[in-house]
Design a protein around this motif. Sequence first.
Motif, PDB file in Angstrom:
ATOM      1  N   SER A   1       4.694   6.907  -1.700  1.00  0.00           N
ATOM      2  CA  SER A   1       5.538   6.289  -0.686  1.00  0.00           C
ATOM      3  C   SER A   1       4.836   5.110  -0.058  1.00  0.00           C
TER       4      SER A   1
ATOM      5  N   ASP B   1       2.320  11.040  -2.878  1.00  0.00           N
ATOM      6  CA  ASP B   1       3.039  12.215  -2.385  1.00  0.00           C
ATOM      7  C   ASP B   1       2.818  13.409  -3.304  1.00  0.00           C
TER       8      ASP B   1
ATOM      9  N   ILE C   1       3.381   2.795   2.590  1.00  0.00           N
ATOM     10  CA  ILE C   1       2.843   2.994   3.944  1.00  0.00           C
ATOM     11  C   ILE C   1       2.635   1.670   4.650  1.00  0.00           C
ATOM     12  N   ARG C   2       2.578   0.589   3.877  1.00  0.00           N
ATOM     13  CA  ARG C   2       2.437  -0.727   4.477  1.00  0.00           C
ATOM     14  C   ARG C   2       3.146  -1.722   3.594  1.00  0.00           C
TER      15      ARG C   2
ATOM     16  N   GLU D   1       0.839  -1.196   0.000  1.00  0.00           N
ATOM     17  CA  GLU D   1       0.000   0.000   0.000  1.00  0.00           C
ATOM     18  C   GLU D   1       0.877   1.249   0.000  1.00  0.00           C
ATOM     19  N   TYR D   2       0.505   2.167  -0.871  1.00  0.00           N
ATOM     20  CA  TYR D   2       1.243   3.420  -1.033  1.00  0.00           C
ATOM     21  C   TYR D   2       0.304   4.598  -0.863  1.00  0.00           C
ATOM     22  N   ARG D   3       0.871   5.731  -0.426  1.00  0.00           N
ATOM     23  CA  ARG D   3       0.152   6.985  -0.310  1.00  0.00           C
ATOM     24  C   ARG D   3       0.784   7.949  -1.314  1.00  0.00           C
TER      25      ARG D   3
END
Length: 183
Positions: free
Chosen positions: A178, A132, A180-181, A128-130
Motif C-alpha cells: 500500500s 501488506d 504510504i507516501r 513509497e509503499y509498505r
Amino acid sequence: MAVSSRWVIVAGIVTGLALFAAGGGKSETRPAPRSAVVPERIDIPTLSLKAPLMKLGLSDQGDVELPPFDKPSTAGWYTGSAVPGDAGASVIIGHVDTKTAPAVFFRLRDLRKGALVKVLRSDGKTAEYRVDSVERVPKDSFPAERVYAENGLRLITCGGDFDWTHHQYRDNVIVYASLIRDA
C-alpha cells in the motif's frame, strides 16, 4: 526460468474488462490517463535490491511481456497498470532466476509485512509503499481481480516447485503493498 504468463495475463485482462463493463465503464481503481511519467527504478532496502525498470506491454498473443532473460537484474513495469504513486493497481514483474543464476526477484519471497518498497519515477519523485502481505499461489488460481483491480503496488515473480515437463514454475509469488507516501 521461462515464465508462461499467458493464463495469468489473460485472466487479468478478462477480469479487468468484466469489472469495467459491470461498472458501466466507471472504475475508481482505473489508472489516470497516461502521462509521460514512468517508473525508472525499484528499491527494496531489506533485500538490498536496487533494480532498473523497463516498460512491459502486451505480446501479439495478449500476454504481458516479461523482461528479457539476458537482463536478469532488470524488472519491468506493466504499462497497462498505473504509474507507481498514482491511483490504481501498479504491477511490476521480475524473474526469480535464469538457467544459470538468481535473477532480480530471487529473494522476493523473503519480504515480510511492513517492509518498505520505493519506486523512483522519471519526474524525480519517489512513491513509497509498505508491504501488506506476500503470498504464493498456484498459477491456475491467480487472483487477477486482486492484482489488477485493487489499489496498490503488486510485485510478481515465479515460485514454488519447478515443473520440468512444462519448463516453468507452478506458482507465482505476489507481494501486495500500500502507498504510504505519494510521489
